[in-house]
Design an enzyme around this catalytic site. Structure first.
Site, mmCIF file in Angstrom:
data_model
loop_
_atom_site.group_PDB
_atom_site.id
_atom_site.type_symbol
_atom_site.label_atom_id
_atom_site.label_comp_id
_atom_site.label_asym_id
_atom_site.label_seq_id
_atom_site.Cartn_x
_atom_site.Cartn_y
_atom_site.Cartn_z
ATOM 1 C CD GLU A 36 -3.088 -0.440 0.012
ATOM 2 O OE1 GLU A 36 -3.077 -0.079 -1.188
ATOM 3 O OE2 GLU A 36 -3.713 -1.429 0.410
ATOM 4 C CG ASP A 39 0.492 2.990 -6.387
ATOM 5 O OD1 ASP A 39 0.754 3.741 -5.421
ATOM 6 O OD2 ASP A 39 -0.591 3.024 -7.005
ATOM 7 N N GLY A 126 -12.835 2.502 -1.089
ATOM 8 C CA GLY A 126 -11.467 2.093 -1.381
ATOM 9 C C GLY A 126 -11.389 0.950 -2.376
ATOM 10 C CG LEU A 127 -14.060 -1.770 -2.840
ATOM 11 C CD1 LEU A 127 -15.405 -2.478 -2.906
ATOM 12 C CD2 LEU A 127 -12.975 -2.777 -2.501
ATOM 13 C CB SER A 129 -15.980 3.355 -7.811
ATOM 14 O OG SER A 129 -15.792 4.484 -7.008
ATOM 15 C CD GLU A 162 -8.478 8.993 -9.660
ATOM 16 O OE1 GLU A 162 -8.967 8.070 -10.326
ATOM 17 O OE2 GLU A 162 -9.023 9.474 -8.658
ATOM 18 C CG ASP A 173 -6.292 2.400 -7.451
ATOM 19 O OD1 ASP A 173 -5.650 1.535 -6.838
ATOM 20 O OD2 ASP A 173 -6.683 3.453 -6.924
ATOM 21 C CE1 TYR A 223 -2.846 7.729 -2.680
ATOM 22 C CE2 TYR A 223 -2.010 9.451 -4.105
ATOM 23 C CZ TYR A 223 -2.176 8.117 -3.823
ATOM 24 O OH TYR A 223 -1.649 7.167 -4.667
HETATM 25 C C1 GLA Z 1 -5.172 4.892 -3.964
HETATM 26 C C2 GLA Z 1 -4.364 5.269 -5.208
HETATM 27 C C3 GLA Z 1 -3.366 4.170 -5.590
HETATM 28 C C4 GLA Z 1 -2.533 3.731 -4.396
HETATM 29 C C5 GLA Z 1 -3.410 3.488 -3.178
HETATM 30 C C6 GLA Z 1 -2.600 3.217 -1.935
HETATM 31 O O1 GLA Z 1 -6.007 3.805 -4.238
HETATM 32 O O2 GLA Z 1 -5.218 5.515 -6.296
HETATM 33 O O3 GLA Z 1 -2.562 4.601 -6.656
HETATM 34 O O4 GLA Z 1 -1.528 4.661 -4.122
HETATM 35 O O5 GLA Z 1 -4.292 4.562 -2.905
HETATM 36 O O6 GLA Z 1 -1.852 2.065 -2.073
#
Ligand code: GLA
Length: 389
Positions: A36, A39, A126-127, A129, A162, A173, A223
């Site tokens: 997590e 990326d 957190g899926l 969408s 995004e 994602d 973030y």
């Molecule tokens: C979100 C971001 C991803 C990743 C996760 C955390 O889902 O879109 O790119 O950084 O958080 O792992």
């Protein structure tokens, strides 16, 4: 469940436009087993597409305008494709605008179209969408106008969309939404974008998501700040160890030796990143060997790091993980995705799922007065065309 969604989307399209869709696209959300917030730090991640999807129906409309209808929101918007694309106050429309903008600035030419969509991916859980939305929409336009965009570029352009909307996300994602395969997790090397499929075989354990049903507003700004803190950490590391190019080349010792050169935040973030990169490799090996208890232990460690060092957890998620951890039949649990709400991902001994679900739901409700939502995970295919015949 997806059949109902497809029928509903098709029927709505036919009623609205008095024609059958030319193309239909299904685009999934994702889970992430481990890895997590790395990326965007040159790490590895271990996500998979799931069987919760967005269904899109498209047709060309022989104009320079596109109309996009969100069935679930009972809302729609039109966009003039000859004009410069700009962000709008209606947030949901920006993911579409972002994709159209990417296509335009990359030099693709396409005409007007009608699009209708509906989803069974919970929003704010957190899926991903939003990744499913961008990837499915782009996939549909690509197919409708034969633009020949490769799957990996669909993921990369969707990621840029995004960013345009405002989250400086990594590639996980969008990559997993496009490249997912039934019953496989994808080990993605986020530095090179090389990837491998591994069997999603968890032996005696089931993957269950507990959705905290909260989404703290901190998400976007926190973030983006985490990314900046990591960039700062890496630049301090590089200054002292010129042979290091990325967090990938770093050991825990490198970071520990620089503790007094970094702010406490930057130190904690950097330390988490280096440890998490190591955990994914170990976790993937454990999965391949069927050592699911080892994988579960690594998931607990990830949560601990996300909560105390990366500081992207919240009271609700910590409670869900702590409660799960007390149960012998839960061998792994952690917050999944960006954090500040959304789901925890849990490995629960088969046969014990219902007991655990009931217990955690009850305690969660008693503590926060919030209903827990629960999803049994099935790993599905990536974004694809749906053929109605
Ligand atoms: C979100 C971001 C991803 C990743 C996760 C955390 O889902 O879109 O790119 O950084 O958080 O792992």
């Amino acid at each position: 469940m997806n059949d109902i969604l497809i029928k509903k989307t098709t029927a709505f399209f036919e009623e609205t436009f008095s024609s059958s869709p030319e193309k239909m696209v299904l685009s999934p959300g994702r889970i992430n087993i481990i890895g997590e917030h790395i990326d965007y730090n040159d790490g590895y991640v271990l996500p998979a597409a799931i069987d919760k999807i967005i269904c899109f129906a498209f047709e060309k409309n022989n104009s320079k305008q596109s109309k996009i209808i969100a069935i679930d929101l009972d809302d729609e918007f039109e966009i003039d494709l000859t004009k410069t694309v700009e962000l709008d106050e209606k947030v949901w429309t920006n993911y579409f605008r972002g994709v159209i903008n990417q296509l335009k600035i990359s030099g693709f030419s396409f005409e007007g179209f009608n699009c209708v969509f509906s989803s069974n991916i919970p929003v704010g859980s957190g899926l991903s969408s939003s990744a499913a939305l961008e990837c499915g929409f782009l996939y549909g336009i690509n197919s409708l106008f034969n633009l020949n965009i490769k799957p990996i570029d669909i993921a990369l352009m969707s990621q840029k969309a995004e960013h345009w909307v405002g989250i400086n996300c990594g590639i996980m994602d969008q990559f997993s939404s496009v490249m997912g395969l039934e019953n496989k997790v994808i080990k993605i090397d986020c530095k090179t974008l090389d990837f491998e499929y591994h069997d999603a075989n968890f032996n005696d354990y089931s993957l269950i998501l507990f959705d905290s049903n909260v989404k703290h507003s901190l998400f976007t700004s926190a973030y983006n700040t985490r990314r900046e803190e990591c960039d700062e950490g890496l630049s301090i590391i590089k200054k002292h160890f010129p042979e290091i190019n990325s967090f990938r080349d770093c050991s825990e010792k490198h970071v520990l030796s620089l503790e007094d050169k970094m702010s406490s935040e930057v130190f904690k973030r950097s330390h988490f990143v280096v440890k998490e990169i190591g955990r994914v490799t170990k976790a993937c090996e454990a999965l391949d060997k069927g050592e699911i208890e080892v994988l579960g232990q690594l998931m607990f460690e990830t949560h601990h790091g996300l909560s105390s060092e990366y500081e992207v957890s919240c009271a609700e998620l910590d409670f869900l993980v702590d409660t799960a951890k007390k149960e012998n039949s839960v061998i792994g649990s952690r917050l999944m995705g960006g954090g500040f709400g959304g789901c925890t991902i849990n490995l629960i001994q088969k046969g014990q799922e219902d007991i655990i679900k009931a217990k955690v739901s009850k305690l969660y409700f008693e503590t926060f007065n919030i209903e827990l939502k629960i999803y049994d995970v099935k790993i599905g295919n990536g974004t694809s065309l749906y053929n109605r015949n």
